[in-house]
Design an enzyme around this catalytic site. Structure first.
Site, PDB file in Angstrom:
ATOM      1  N   MET A 161     -25.654 -35.752  38.464  1.00  0.00           N
ATOM      2  CA  MET A 161     -26.058 -34.725  39.422  1.00  0.00           C
ATOM      3  C   MET A 161     -24.859 -34.321  40.264  1.00  0.00           C
ATOM      4  O   MET A 161     -23.961 -35.128  40.514  1.00  0.00           O
ATOM      5  CB  MET A 161     -27.197 -35.229  40.303  1.00  0.00           C
ATOM      6  CG  MET A 161     -28.509 -35.293  39.544  1.00  0.00           C
ATOM      7  SD  MET A 161     -29.938 -35.606  40.591  1.00  0.00           S
ATOM      8  CE  MET A 161     -30.042 -34.086  41.538  1.00  0.00           C
ATOM      9  N   PHE A 162     -24.835 -33.075  40.671  1.00  0.00           N
ATOM     10  CA  PHE A 162     -23.803 -32.484  41.521  1.00  0.00           C
ATOM     11  C   PHE A 162     -22.452 -32.333  40.816  1.00  0.00           C
ATOM     12  O   PHE A 162     -21.431 -32.178  41.479  1.00  0.00           O
ATOM     13  CB  PHE A 162     -23.645 -33.263  42.839  1.00  0.00           C
ATOM     14  CG  PHE A 162     -24.949 -33.460  43.553  1.00  0.00           C
ATOM     15  CD1 PHE A 162     -25.581 -32.399  44.174  1.00  0.00           C
ATOM     16  CD2 PHE A 162     -25.560 -34.701  43.563  1.00  0.00           C
ATOM     17  CE1 PHE A 162     -26.797 -32.570  44.812  1.00  0.00           C
ATOM     18  CE2 PHE A 162     -26.777 -34.880  44.198  1.00  0.00           C
ATOM     19  CZ  PHE A 162     -27.405 -33.813  44.823  1.00  0.00           C
ATOM     20  N   ALA A 163     -22.465 -32.342  39.483  1.00  0.00           N
ATOM     21  CA  ALA A 163     -21.226 -32.137  38.727  1.00  0.00           C
ATOM     22  C   ALA A 163     -21.003 -30.668  38.395  1.00  0.00           C
ATOM     23  O   ALA A 163     -19.916 -30.295  37.963  1.00  0.00           O
ATOM     24  CB  ALA A 163     -21.250 -32.964  37.442  1.00  0.00           C
ATOM     25  N   GLU A 191     -31.767 -28.391  32.376  1.00  0.00           N
ATOM     26  CA  GLU A 191     -32.484 -29.648  32.607  1.00  0.00           C
ATOM     27  C   GLU A 191     -33.185 -30.122  31.333  1.00  0.00           C
ATOM     28  O   GLU A 191     -34.345 -30.519  31.344  1.00  0.00           O
ATOM     29  CB  GLU A 191     -33.485 -29.507  33.763  1.00  0.00           C
ATOM     30  CG  GLU A 191     -32.870 -29.071  35.074  1.00  0.00           C
ATOM     31  CD  GLU A 191     -31.960 -30.107  35.742  1.00  0.00           C
ATOM     32  OE1 GLU A 191     -31.824 -31.231  35.220  1.00  0.00           O
ATOM     33  OE2 GLU A 191     -31.376 -29.770  36.786  1.00  0.00           O
ATOM     34  N   CYS A 194     -16.550 -43.308  47.558  1.00  0.00           N
ATOM     35  CA  CYS A 194     -15.109 -43.597  47.547  1.00  0.00           C
ATOM     36  C   CYS A 194     -14.231 -42.389  47.238  1.00  0.00           C
ATOM     37  O   CYS A 194     -13.018 -42.464  47.369  1.00  0.00           O
ATOM     38  CB  CYS A 194     -14.801 -44.725  46.564  1.00  0.00           C
ATOM     39  SG  CYS A 194     -14.962 -44.242  44.835  1.00  0.00           S
ATOM     40  N   GLY A 203     -35.476 -34.062  42.394  1.00  0.00           N
ATOM     41  CA  GLY A 203     -34.989 -34.004  43.766  1.00  0.00           C
ATOM     42  C   GLY A 203     -33.573 -33.475  43.808  1.00  0.00           C
ATOM     43  O   GLY A 203     -32.983 -33.148  42.774  1.00  0.00           O
ATOM     44  N   CYS A 215     -19.306 -43.151  41.455  1.00  0.00           N
ATOM     45  CA  CYS A 215     -18.491 -43.659  40.352  1.00  0.00           C
ATOM     46  C   CYS A 215     -19.156 -44.930  39.806  1.00  0.00           C
ATOM     47  O   CYS A 215     -20.090 -45.460  40.413  1.00  0.00           O
ATOM     48  CB  CYS A 215     -17.055 -43.952  40.817  1.00  0.00           C
ATOM     49  SG  CYS A 215     -16.916 -45.371  41.907  1.00  0.00           S
ATOM     50  N   CYS A 248     -19.261 -47.838  42.423  1.00  0.00           N
ATOM     51  CA  CYS A 248     -20.088 -47.682  43.620  1.00  0.00           C
ATOM     52  C   CYS A 248     -21.576 -47.516  43.294  1.00  0.00           C
ATOM     53  O   CYS A 248     -22.419 -47.585  44.188  1.00  0.00           O
ATOM     54  CB  CYS A 248     -19.612 -46.484  44.446  1.00  0.00           C
ATOM     55  SG  CYS A 248     -17.955 -46.694  45.157  1.00  0.00           S
TER      56      CYS A 248
END
EC number: 2.7.1.21
Length: 192
Positions: free
Chosen positions: A18-20, A90, A149, A175, A184, A187
């Site tokens: 997500m958010f790429a 999606e 990070c 969502g 990453c 994390c």
């Protein structure tokens, strides 16, 4: 070699966490199809109504008109005969029949462009996407920036009220930034 150099049907997969920018990249390709005056249709799963019921929308608010459908059979019923390209956002949310439909369309000579998550919140592959990655002629693997990070993020971290979920939680939970963030490998966290 580019997308149009194959001279026939093929499959393109845009994937990552997500958010790429997966939907953003899909919309960019849709805009190129418009400019090239290609005959195309765009589909998205009806369960993804975060930003719009009738458009593919990126987190940056880029938009493209689409048909919101419940399953692969509904896509099949809406397809027009003169199409050159089919776009699906999606793709991981669709039923297993989507793979056969995409194969069928590519075998008929259509360019099929799909975007979707490669793994779920626990780091396990979405099988629909994994199968399509294996079948695709072109794969675009995008990364985001880790919210912790700042390194390259390849994972999707789910957060429920700021808490790390259990690996046994339900897989599908539509969502955006209220429930997910990019992380990453180092994390990313999941309770066992």
């Amino acid at each position: 070699m580019g997308y149009d150099d194959l001279g026939g049907g093929h499959i393109e997969v845009i994937t990552g966490p997500m958010f790429a920018g997966k939907s953003e990249e899909l919309i960019r390709r849709i805009n190129r199809l418009k400019y090239a005056k290609k005959k195309f249709m765009v589909f998205k799963p009806s369960i993804d109504d975060r930003y719009s019921k009738s458009e593919v929308v990126s987190h940056r608010n880029s938009r493209a008109n689409s048909f919101a459908v419940k399953n692969s059979s509904e896509i099949r019923s809406l397809l027009k005969d003169d199409l050159e390209v089919v776009c699906i956002d999606e793709v991981q949310f669709f039923d297993e029949g989507i793979v056969d439909l995409i194969d069928e369309l590519a075998n008929k000579g259509l360019r099929v462009i799909v975007a979707g998550l490669d793994t779920d919140f626990s780091g396990k592959p979405f099988m629909i996407t994994a199968i399509l990655l294996a079948k695709a002629e072109f794969v675009t693997k995008l990364t985001a920036i880790c919210a912790r990070c700042g390194k390259e993020a390849t994972m999707t971290q789910r957060l429920i009220n700021g808490q790390i979920p259990s690996v046994n939680d339900q897989v599908i939970l539509v969502g955006a930034s209220e429930s997910y963030e990019p992380r990453c490998r180092h994390c990313h966290e999941v309770k066992k």
